[in-house]
Design a protein around this motif. Structure first.
Motif, PDB file in Angstrom:
ATOM      1  N   ALA A   1       0.830  -1.208   0.000  1.00  0.00           N
ATOM      2  CA  ALA A   1       0.000   0.000   0.000  1.00  0.00           C
ATOM      3  C   ALA A   1       0.862   1.255   0.000  1.00  0.00           C
ATOM      4  CB  ALA A   1      -0.931  -0.008   1.211  1.00  0.00           C
ATOM      5  N   SER A   2       1.950   1.225   0.744  1.00  0.00           N
ATOM      6  CA  SER A   2       2.834   2.393   0.826  1.00  0.00           C
ATOM      7  C   SER A   2       3.539   2.642  -0.500  1.00  0.00           C
ATOM      8  CB  SER A   2       3.854   2.194   1.956  1.00  0.00           C
ATOM      9  OG  SER A   2       3.204   2.078   3.209  1.00  0.00           O
ATOM     10  N   VAL A   3       4.010   1.571  -1.135  1.00  0.00           N
ATOM     11  CA  VAL A   3       4.645   1.724  -2.449  1.00  0.00           C
ATOM     12  C   VAL A   3       3.642   2.266  -3.456  1.00  0.00           C
ATOM     13  CG1 VAL A   3       5.655   0.475  -4.400  1.00  0.00           C
ATOM     14  CG2 VAL A   3       6.432  -0.010  -2.082  1.00  0.00           C
ATOM     15  N   THR A   4       2.436   1.730  -3.446  1.00  0.00           N
ATOM     16  CA  THR A   4       1.411   2.165  -4.396  1.00  0.00           C
ATOM     17  C   THR A   4       1.093   3.646  -4.234  1.00  0.00           C
ATOM     18  OG1 THR A   4       0.453  -0.058  -4.421  1.00  0.00           O
ATOM     19  CG2 THR A   4      -0.935   1.736  -5.223  1.00  0.00           C
ATOM     20  N   ALA A   5       0.920   4.084  -2.990  1.00  0.00           N
ATOM     21  CA  ALA A   5       0.628   5.497  -2.733  1.00  0.00           C
ATOM     22  C   ALA A   5       1.800   6.387  -3.149  1.00  0.00           C
ATOM     23  CB  ALA A   5       0.307   5.700  -1.254  1.00  0.00           C
ATOM     24  N   ALA A   6       3.019   5.939  -2.855  1.00  0.00           N
ATOM     25  CA  ALA A   6       4.203   6.715  -3.234  1.00  0.00           C
ATOM     26  C   ALA A   6       4.280   6.886  -4.744  1.00  0.00           C
ATOM     27  CB  ALA A   6       5.463   6.024  -2.710  1.00  0.00           C
ATOM     28  N   ARG A   7       4.040   5.821  -5.476  1.00  0.00           N
ATOM     29  CA  ARG A   7       4.128   5.906  -6.936  1.00  0.00           C
ATOM     30  C   ARG A   7       3.024   6.785  -7.525  1.00  0.00           C
ATOM     31  NH1 ARG A   7       8.759   5.190  -6.149  1.00  0.00           N
ATOM     32  NH2 ARG A   7       9.625   3.115  -5.877  1.00  0.00           N
ATOM     33  N   LEU A   8       1.837   6.742  -6.902  1.00  0.00           N
ATOM     34  CA  LEU A   8       0.726   7.560  -7.393  1.00  0.00           C
ATOM     35  C   LEU A   8       1.094   9.035  -7.383  1.00  0.00           C
ATOM     36  CD1 LEU A   8      -2.237   7.885  -8.275  1.00  0.00           C
ATOM     37  CD2 LEU A   8      -2.864   7.872  -5.848  1.00  0.00           C
ATOM     38  N   TYR A   9       1.887   9.436  -6.380  1.00  0.00           N
ATOM     39  CA  TYR A   9       2.233  10.856  -6.245  1.00  0.00           C
ATOM     40  C   TYR A   9       3.709  11.144  -6.551  1.00  0.00           C
ATOM     41  CZ  TYR A   9      -2.426  11.591  -4.430  1.00  0.00           C
ATOM     42  OH  TYR A   9      -3.796  11.674  -4.312  1.00  0.00           O
ATOM     43  N   GLY A  10       4.400  10.194  -7.146  1.00  0.00           N
ATOM     44  CA  GLY A  10       5.775  10.433  -7.590  1.00  0.00           C
ATOM     45  C   GLY A  10       6.795  10.563  -6.484  1.00  0.00           C
TER      46      GLY A  10
END
Length: 298
Positions: free
Chosen positions: A180-189
């Motif tokens: 979840a943390s990786v996904t959120a990080a990638r969503l916002y660069g």
């Protein structure tokens, strides 16, 4: 063709703020970044001493191209405000705030940096280490659009403590939190750095966790001992095969004969424009690592 620049963050080494020898040694180690720690690694009675020592070391410089991050104590702690004031005056590349659990807390940390006159290039890094942070991770990441937030650092030891889940070698209980943390990080660069591995003597176990972190999508890993650097740097760097393929993809799309094409066949594989962007990033990271090696820093 769009040019992509990238900063390697394969290895980010924690250094306790009270250990003057370690702080000095960090200037010679092949780490992409150092976190000079005023929080967990420093006992309450040594907080002020560590603050002075870390500020002095950062002001003196000498860390070369290594990214320098100061982890302060929480702003609502007895030491946090003074830590932040000293850290911003010292001028590191980033300030790492512990236990940021909501977007409002990120905004408060940003506003505190602004009020103290942090230079525009100084980034805000956030420790992701509470149950609430995991449940609000997308909201936290979204705060980056209006703040200095650039990087997540996973605090897996604290997550284990707070959730009472066992931190087993395969980290099964933490797969949701990590993904979840990786996904959120990638969503916002954002950049995202994996948590530490505690068993310093277990070289094979450490390598396996590095591979796991890479497969999850992390940019690199936080470390607690210099002996972990070589393995970490190797695993989180693009392999020779990956760099060669990236070159081939970039060259194929740059070929005038392929102008306007969205899908090509490269090395026998179907390759789309999304693969071009991936190739550009791989090549940029490889080039940055090569430059660091020439400078004697990796």
């Amino acid at each position: 063709m769009t040019l992509i620049t990238a900063r390697p963050r394969r290895s980010i080494l924690y250094m306790p703020g009270t250990n003057a020898k370690a702080l000095e040694r960090a200037k010679t180690l092949p780490t992409d970044g150092v976190i000079l720690d005023l929080e967990d690694a420093v006992a309450p009675e040594a907080k002020e001493e560590a603050r002075v020592a870390v500020a002095r070391m950062v002001k003196a410089g000498g860390y070369g191209n290594r990214e320098v991050i100061i982890r302060v104590n929480a702003l609502n702690s007895p030491w946090g405000p003074a830590d932040l004031e000293a850290a911003i005056e010292a001028g590191p590349d980033a300030i790492l705030f512990p236990k940021l659990s909501t977007s409002l807390e990120v905004i408060a940390a940003h506003e505190a940096m602004e009020a103290l006159g942090a230079r525009p290039s100084m980034n805000l890094w956030a420790m992701i280490e509470t149950p609430r942070a995991i449940l609000e991770i997308a909201s936290i990441a979204s705060a980056s659009t209006d703040t200095r937030l650039s990087t997540f650092v996973m605090g897996t030891n604290d997550l284990a403590k707070e959730t009472r889940a066992r931190l087993t070698p395969d980290r099964t209980a933490f797969h949701y939190a990590l993904s979840a943390s990786v996904t959120a990080a990638r969503l916002y660069g954002l950049t995202i750095i994996d948590g530490v591995y505690n068993d310093i003597s277990n070289v094979e176990g450490f390598a396996e966790m590095c591979w796991q972190g890479l497969n999850f999508g992390f940019d690199g890993k936080t470390l607690i001992h210099p002996s972990q650097l070589e393995t970490c740097n190797t695993i989180f760097a693009p392999s020779a095969e990956e760099v060669a393929h990236a070159r081939a993809v970039i060259a194929a799309f740059a070929d005038p004969a392929n102008a306007g094409k969205g899908v090509l066949k490269v090395d026998g594989k179907m390759t789309e424009l999304l693969h071009l962007e991936m190739a550009q990033r791989t090549f940029a990271i490889a080039e940055a690592i090569h430059t660091r090696a020439l400078d004697g820093e990796s």
